[in-house]
Design an enzyme around this catalytic site. Structure first.
Site, PDB file in Angstrom:
ATOM      1  N   ASN A   1      51.771   7.767  15.759  1.00  0.00           N
ATOM      2  CA  ASN A   1      53.313   7.981  15.483  1.00  0.00           C
ATOM      3  C   ASN A   1      54.435   7.409  16.047  1.00  0.00           C
ATOM      4  OD1 ASN A   1      56.277   9.067  15.858  1.00  0.00           O
ATOM      5  ND2 ASN A   1      55.768  10.957  17.041  1.00  0.00           N
TER       6      ASN A   1
ATOM      7  N   CYS B   1      62.941   8.805  17.524  1.00  0.00           N
ATOM      8  CA  CYS B   1      62.550   8.749  16.409  1.00  0.00           C
ATOM      9  C   CYS B   1      63.200   8.610  14.562  1.00  0.00           C
ATOM     10  CB  CYS B   1      61.090   9.409  15.782  1.00  0.00           C
ATOM     11  SG  CYS B   1      60.113   9.487  17.437  1.00  0.00           S
TER      12      CYS B   1
ATOM     13  N   HIS C   1      59.296  10.674   8.575  1.00  0.00           N
ATOM     14  CA  HIS C   1      59.101  10.075   9.892  1.00  0.00           C
ATOM     15  C   HIS C   1      57.719  11.106  10.556  1.00  0.00           C
ATOM     16  CE1 HIS C   1      58.182   9.363  14.026  1.00  0.00           C
ATOM     17  NE2 HIS C   1      58.702   9.809  14.252  1.00  0.00           N
TER      18      HIS C   1
HETATM   19  O1  UT7 Z   1      58.208  12.005  17.024  1.00  0.00           O
HETATM   20  C1  UT7 Z   1      59.029  13.126  17.369  1.00  0.00           C
HETATM   21  C2  UT7 Z   1      58.017  14.270  18.107  1.00  0.00           C
HETATM   22  N1  UT7 Z   1      56.792  14.454  18.225  1.00  0.00           N
HETATM   23  C3  UT7 Z   1      56.641  15.175  16.936  1.00  0.00           C
HETATM   24  O2  UT7 Z   1      56.784  15.576  16.388  1.00  0.00           O
HETATM   25  C4  UT7 Z   1      55.471  16.196  17.360  1.00  0.00           C
HETATM   26  C5  UT7 Z   1      55.683  17.767  17.593  1.00  0.00           C
HETATM   27  N2  UT7 Z   1      53.818  18.573  17.406  1.00  0.00           N
HETATM   28  C6  UT7 Z   1      52.648  18.650  17.719  1.00  0.00           C
HETATM   29  O3  UT7 Z   1      52.331  17.559  16.517  1.00  0.00           O
HETATM   30  C7  UT7 Z   1      52.293  19.216  17.370  1.00  0.00           C
HETATM   31  O4  UT7 Z   1      52.388  20.600  18.414  1.00  0.00           O
HETATM   32  C8  UT7 Z   1      50.567  18.796  18.835  1.00  0.00           C
HETATM   33  C9  UT7 Z   1      49.423  18.299  17.846  1.00  0.00           C
HETATM   34  C10 UT7 Z   1      51.443  17.662  20.050  1.00  0.00           C
HETATM   35  C11 UT7 Z   1      50.318  19.658  19.209  1.00  0.00           C
HETATM   36  O5  UT7 Z   1      49.963  20.773  18.057  1.00  0.00           O
HETATM   37  P1  UT7 Z   1      49.797  22.383  18.258  1.00  0.00           P
HETATM   38  O6  UT7 Z   1      48.848  22.728  17.109  1.00  0.00           O
HETATM   39  O7  UT7 Z   1      50.978  22.714  18.383  1.00  0.00           O
HETATM   40  O8  UT7 Z   1      48.430  22.807  19.862  1.00  0.00           O
HETATM   41  P2  UT7 Z   1      49.538  22.991  21.041  1.00  0.00           P
HETATM   42  O9  UT7 Z   1      50.400  21.960  21.217  1.00  0.00           O
HETATM   43  O10 UT7 Z   1      50.048  24.653  20.427  1.00  0.00           O
HETATM   44  O11 UT7 Z   1      48.417  23.176  21.854  1.00  0.00           O
HETATM   45  C12 UT7 Z   1      46.817  24.450  21.356  1.00  0.00           C
HETATM   46  C13 UT7 Z   1      45.989  24.183  22.535  1.00  0.00           C
HETATM   47  C14 UT7 Z   1      45.608  24.157  23.734  1.00  0.00           C
HETATM   48  O12 UT7 Z   1      45.163  24.992  24.176  1.00  0.00           O
HETATM   49  P3  UT7 Z   1      45.097  26.242  24.773  1.00  0.00           P
HETATM   50  O13 UT7 Z   1      46.215  25.805  25.886  1.00  0.00           O
HETATM   51  O14 UT7 Z   1      45.330  26.880  23.643  1.00  0.00           O
HETATM   52  O15 UT7 Z   1      44.365  26.443  25.710  1.00  0.00           O
HETATM   53  C15 UT7 Z   1      46.287  22.422  24.583  1.00  0.00           C
HETATM   54  O16 UT7 Z   1      46.203  22.044  25.517  1.00  0.00           O
HETATM   55  O17 UT7 Z   1      45.169  22.915  22.349  1.00  0.00           O
HETATM   56  C16 UT7 Z   1      45.347  22.244  23.708  1.00  0.00           C
HETATM   57  N3  UT7 Z   1      45.541  20.483  23.444  1.00  0.00           N
HETATM   58  C17 UT7 Z   1      44.102  19.811  23.336  1.00  0.00           C
HETATM   59  N4  UT7 Z   1      43.008  19.647  22.717  1.00  0.00           N
HETATM   60  C18 UT7 Z   1      42.472  18.667  22.638  1.00  0.00           C
HETATM   61  C19 UT7 Z   1      46.879  19.954  23.153  1.00  0.00           C
HETATM   62  N5  UT7 Z   1      46.375  18.506  22.791  1.00  0.00           N
HETATM   63  C20 UT7 Z   1      45.230  18.298  22.659  1.00  0.00           C
HETATM   64  C21 UT7 Z   1      44.415  16.828  22.277  1.00  0.00           C
HETATM   65  N6  UT7 Z   1      42.717  17.584  22.204  1.00  0.00           N
HETATM   66  N7  UT7 Z   1      44.915  16.627  22.541  1.00  0.00           N
END
Ligand code: UT7
Length: 319
Positions: free
Chosen positions: A276, A113, A246
């Protein structure tokens, strides 16, 4: 003194738009979760017949037209991509042939990225060295090909597209300063850990990410590298008209602007309608804001990348 300057921008998005509701219909996710956690509403997904070089070609034609530069006058091509058409030849060489030109150096830049910022800084050095005058610098990706469409944690985040700029030699900057960084010790938190060996896929061909760790890392380094780049240019953060980080997640973008004390109106956000797009995200956002008449001649634009590697970097340019 020779400098480089962006003299034209272009972009291309494949026509198929995928809305959050398409994921919600077949995965345990919802439009509300995706919007609230990422800011993403929709993304464009390439047709199977379209490779990165095809997307790059459309973006390049638009940038060349905007710059009023003919393809045969381009003397350097750099394509930033992590989703090349083939293992080899490079997407840049395929693009060169599609543009109908020969002989100029053409190569791919692999910094995920951060690829576009790495490519822009590299082209800037070629031009400052006096050996090249008109570079085509592109970010082009078909991340849809490396996503596990059953993994709700990653497949909702990405989209396909391409953005391009023509960078030409100039008597005034143009590009003021670039800072590029990498730390391979974080390779494991964002990767596609597979390869092809003896006709078989070894490892995984799908993107894997520790989202929360990537999030924290991104906000930290985007803040640091913005400050380093502005200082290297001998400027102040308040001199920046537009910040184009980004486009990964609107929460990352807003947190970065907040840490830098930049007013919200100076933050460029396109992740809501592009998702993204990895190396394509910064030039896509730049072109959209240039064509909308928001980013104008004389504006100072700070472009930032962060991604797998880990890699990160920034370039400060006067348009
Ligand atoms: O290009 C550079 C690389 N990419 C990035 O910069 C992305 C960086 N990371 C992020 O944008 C965020 O961390 C995410 C959007 C990927 C995730 O958001 P988060 O607030 O950090 O959520 P999390 O990973 O801590 O997950 C929270 C909950 C989890 O459930 P439990 O374990 O709390 O029950 C996940 O399983 O959300 C769940 N979850 C979803 N729920 C509904 C993860 N993806 C989804 C989804 N829909 N699509």
């Amino acid at each position: 003194m020779i400098y480089s300057r962006i003299v034209g921008t272009g972009s291309y998005l494949p026509p198929r738009v995928v809305k959050n509701s398409e994921f919600a219909a077949r995965l345990d996710t919802s439009d509300q979760w995706i919007r609230e956690r990422t800011g993403i509403v929709q993304r464009h997904i390439a047709d199977e017949s379209q490779a990165s070089s095809d997307l790059a070609l459309e973006a390049s034609r638009a940038a060349l037209a905007a710059a009023e530069v003919r393809p045969q006058d381009v003397d350097l091509i750099i394509v930033a991509t992590s989703t090349p058409d083939f293992i080899f030849p490079s997407t840049a060489c395929l693009l060169q042939a599609k543009l109908g030109i020969r002989n100029c150096p053409a190569f791919d830049m692999q910094a995920v990225c951060s690829g576009f910022v790495y490519a822009l800084a590299t082209a800037d050095n070629f031009i400052r060295a006096g050996t090249h005058k008109r570079a085509l610098v592109i970010g082009a990706e078909v991340f849809s090909r490396i996503l596990d469409w059953n993994d709700r944690g990653t497949c909702v985040l990405f989209g396909d597209g391409a953005g391009a700029v023509v960078l030409a030699s100039a008597e005034r900057p143009g590009l003021h300063a670039s800072v590029l960084r990498a730390d391979g010790s974080h390779a494991g938190i964002l990767s596609v850990p597979g390869n092809v060996c003896g006709g078989r896929i070894i490892g995984s061909p799908f993107l894997q990410m520790q989202g929360a760790q990537v999030f924290k890392f991104a906000v930290k380094v985007l803040d640091e590298v913005a400050r380093e780049t502005v200082a290297a240019a001998g400027m102040d953060l308040m001199d920046i008209d537009w910040l184009i980080p980004h486009q990964a997640n609107v929460r990352i973008l807003e947190a970065t602007a907040r840490k830098l004390n930049l007013p919200h109106e100076r933050l460029v956000v396109t992740v809501d309608h592009h998702g993204n797009t990895s190396a394509a995200s910064v030039p896509l956002a730049l072109d959209e804001f240039v064509r909308a008449g928001k980013i104008r001649a004389g504006h100072r634009v700070l472009m930032q990348g962060v991604g797998g590697g880990f890699t990160w970097g920034a370039t400060l340019a006067t348009m």
